[in-house]
Every structure is written in C-alpha cells, then in structure tokens.
Write an enzyme that holds these catalytic residues in place. Structure first.
Site, short mmCIF file in Angstrom:
data_model
loop_
_atom_site.label_atom_id
_atom_site.label_comp_id
_atom_site.label_asym_id
_atom_site.label_seq_id
_atom_site.Cartn_x
_atom_site.Cartn_y
_atom_site.Cartn_z
N TRP A 50 4.64 14.04 -18.84
CA TRP A 50 5.48 15.07 -18.23
C TRP A 50 4.88 16.46 -18.45
O TRP A 50 4.97 17.32 -17.57
CB TRP A 50 6.91 14.99 -18.76
CG TRP A 50 7.49 13.64 -18.48
CD1 TRP A 50 7.83 12.66 -19.36
CD2 TRP A 50 7.76 13.08 -17.18
NE1 TRP A 50 8.29 11.55 -18.71
CE2 TRP A 50 8.26 11.77 -17.37
CE3 TRP A 50 7.62 13.56 -15.88
CZ2 TRP A 50 8.63 10.94 -16.32
CZ3 TRP A 50 7.98 12.73 -14.82
CH2 TRP A 50 8.49 11.45 -15.04
N ASP A 72 10.94 21.83 -22.05
CA ASP A 72 11.54 20.76 -21.26
C ASP A 72 12.20 19.81 -22.26
O ASP A 72 11.52 19.07 -22.97
CB ASP A 72 10.45 20.04 -20.46
CG ASP A 72 10.96 18.81 -19.72
OD1 ASP A 72 12.17 18.51 -19.79
OD2 ASP A 72 10.14 18.13 -19.07
N LYS A 119 19.61 11.58 -19.13
CA LYS A 119 19.34 10.90 -20.40
C LYS A 119 20.56 10.99 -21.33
O LYS A 119 21.12 9.98 -21.73
CB LYS A 119 18.14 11.52 -21.11
CG LYS A 119 16.96 11.86 -20.22
CD LYS A 119 16.19 10.65 -19.75
CE LYS A 119 14.89 11.08 -19.07
NZ LYS A 119 14.10 9.96 -18.58
#
Length: 364
Positions: A105, A175, A199
């Site tokens: 990511w 992030d 999540k």
C-alpha cells in the site's frame, strides 16, 4: 434478530463487524427513529440524518481526544483515493515528499505521489520482503519536505508500527486504514490520518480523514473541487451526498467501542487475541512460520506459512471445511493470514489456535 450460525470470519477487508451493531442495524433497517424510512432512504439534509452524521464525528473526536485544530471528514473513494488527494493538495512541483515503504500500500501511495512532484524513499524494508518496520534511526527525511507519509499497519505482510517517527515541523501523514480504532493514538503527532472504514470502522464506502486545519490553509487550490479537502471541511462533509448508511454504521461501531471500555480496552483485547495465535506459531517448532519479525508483528493481520506447500493447501482446505473464512494470504504473496480486527471475537481466535494445534498434531 440475527440467529443464523456465524462464520469464523478472518477476512482482511471488508471484515467482521460487531454482532451487536449488525443486530441494531437490522432492527432499524426499515424504520429509523420512527421516521417510516430506512436511514438509506432519507435526505442527507434531514434533521434525522444530520444528527447521525454529527454524532459520529463527535464520538470519533471523543474516543481519540482529537484537538479542536483538526477537522474530521467523511469522504469516499477508500484509502486509495487518498494516495492521490494527499499529493494533489500538498505536494507542489518544486517540493519533495518522503515516503516510508513498508508494503504494497505504501508502494501504491508513492506511485501516485510521483505524478504530482518529487518524492524520495525515506526508508524501506522491501529488500527484507517487508518482514519488519524500519528502525526510527534509519529514516532519512528533510526538514524542507512537504510531508512524510507512512502506512501504520501492513495487511499483506502483517507488520505494524509500534512507535511513530517524530517529524517535527514536517507534517506526518498516516494511512491507518487497517488499524485505526484498534488502540490509542496521539492525533496531535500527525498532520493527517486517513482510513478506509472497512477494517475496524464499519462497512466499505466511507473514508475518515482527520486533518490539521493549518494544512487546509496551505493546500493547493488549483485542483478539482471534489478533490480539495477544504471543500469537504467547509461543508461538514455534506458538499455532495455522503455514504449515509456507512456513516450510520460507523457511528454505531463507535458506540460499541465506547461500551467495550474505549480504545485502551480494545487494544488489550486485541493483544490477547493475537497472542493466542502467535503463541501457536512460536511453539510449533517451525511447523508454522510467521512472516513478520517479532518486534514488528501486527495485532491486526497475522501472516504465516505452513511447513510445506502441500500441507499449506491442506490446512486451508480443512480450515474452510471447519468454518474458518478468509485465511488465505493475499494473492500477491500467498501463505496464510488471520485478520483479527476489533470485531473478531476472542472465541473465534481461540478456535483458530485450537484448530492449528490439532492440525499440527495430525500432520507433523
């Protein structure tokens, strides 16, 4: 009320939601607050929805003790759109931003940033197959950087920052898509925190952005309206139709965290859940092999391999038959992964640990 048998859900995202939240949503699905409508059917300008929207912001502020000089935004596009919005707003053509690479990511984030200005790798653990988080003394950034960007938890490789870098006057941007709400965090150490909801926060479709107000004043203004953070800050995230149901669910998840005792209690529970599985790995004499180094292990995503490829396939097949869902590693790396987010019950993690021990006893 939900009465069907629940799976042992270890999906990496979208992931498990608290059963209490799902039951509450089920009860209110067709008639929210005696309105005769679902929350999904009512206007986002209505008083009923406005109350839900503002309550979610207030609860997030309270849980994280978010200072008054920060805005809380509800956006769309997932964490991935933030890979673009961050440099578009804050990285000028003559500026440099530093990215710390700890997995796929952060690789995607730096790729997007290169479209807008100069970037540098302040640190990277790619050569070590992203098995660990860089030591703080390894990080090299400049005091003139526009910002420093990190990914706080790495779902694919199962690593997590335990201590964040101190960047002084340079804004630290994180992030936190896969570990937000899982533990206390001092928001004042960051310029921006962003996170997709799917999540720990709620269903997919809403992205939380916590942003320091002074950064809004410095942001690039020559960009499309919807991609300006200021557009959403100025309109309380109601410039256009927000993901109303996702925000409603996010608010209910925040209530659930409060009822569980807040972020400190949630962190303790997450530590206990992860320990069940890590202990099996550590005591297996390499029948199970963890990917992440012990000091960098994630409490959210436990990544491991089984003794050999044939046994690994059998492990995943038998686990699926036993009711375990989502244990396959990410398609880019293979192996096994148990995602133990907030809403995954302790009993589910205990069941997996017991299954792992039983499988090893049968096949070693």
């Amino acid at each position: 009320m939900i009465t069907t048998k629940r799976a042992y859900n270890f999906n990496a995202g979208p992931s498990a939601l608290p059963i209490e939240v799902l039951q509450k949503a089920q009860e209110e699905m067709v008639n929210y607050n005696n309105s005769g409508m679902s929350i999904m059917e009512m206007s986002h300008r209505s008083k009923d929805y406005e109350a839900v929207h503002n309550d979610a912001i207030a609860r997030l502020r309270a849980l994280y003790s978010i200072p008054d000089n920060y805005e809380v935004l509800f956006l769309q596009g997932g964490g991935s759109l933030q890979f673009t919005m961050v440099p578009m707003n804050f990285l000028g053509k003559e500026q440099t931003a530093s990215y710390i690479l700890t997995g796929s990511w952060s690789e995607k984030a730096i790729k997007e940033a290169k479209l807008f200005g100069q970037v540098q790798e302040a640190a990277s653990t790619k050569e070590n197959s992203y098995r660990n988080i860089p030591a703080l003394e390894e990080i090299q950034f400049s005091e003139t950087d526009a910002y420093v960007h990190i990914t706080s938890n790495n779902t694919i490789y199962g690593t997590q920052w335990k201590e964040f870098p101190q960047t002084g006057a340079v804004p630290l941007i994180a992030d936190m898509s896969s570990d937000i709400l899982s533990k206390p965090v001092d928001v004042s150490n960051f310029g921006i925190i962003y996170a997709g909801a799917q999540k720990n926060l709620g269903p997919s479709g809403v992205t939380v952005v916590i942003i320091r107000k002074d950064l809004l004043e410095k942001a690039n203004t020559n960009i499309p309206t919807m991609l300006k953070y200021s557009t959403h800050a100025d309109s309380n995230s109601l410039y256009n139709t927000p993901p109303t149901f996702g925000i409603y669910m996010l608010g209910e998840v925040l209530k659930w965290v409060e009822e569980k005792g807040g972020l400190e209690a949630v962190e303790k529970n997450n530590e206990e859940k992860a320990k069940l599985i890590y202990d099996v790995i550590d005591n297996s004499n390499d029948f199970y092999r963890g990917h992440a180094t012990p000091e960098s292990r994630s409490l959210m995503n436990i990544t491991f391999r089984v003794a050999n490829e044939e046994l690994e396939k059998q492990f995943l097949a038998e686990a699926k038959e036993a009711g375990f869902v989502g244990l396959n590693g990410h398609r880019s790396v293979g192996g096994c992964r148990a995602s133990t987010y907030n809403a995954v019950p302790f009993e589910t993690c205990k069941a997996l640990a017991e299954f792992m021990i039983e499988f090893q006893n049968k096949h070693q």
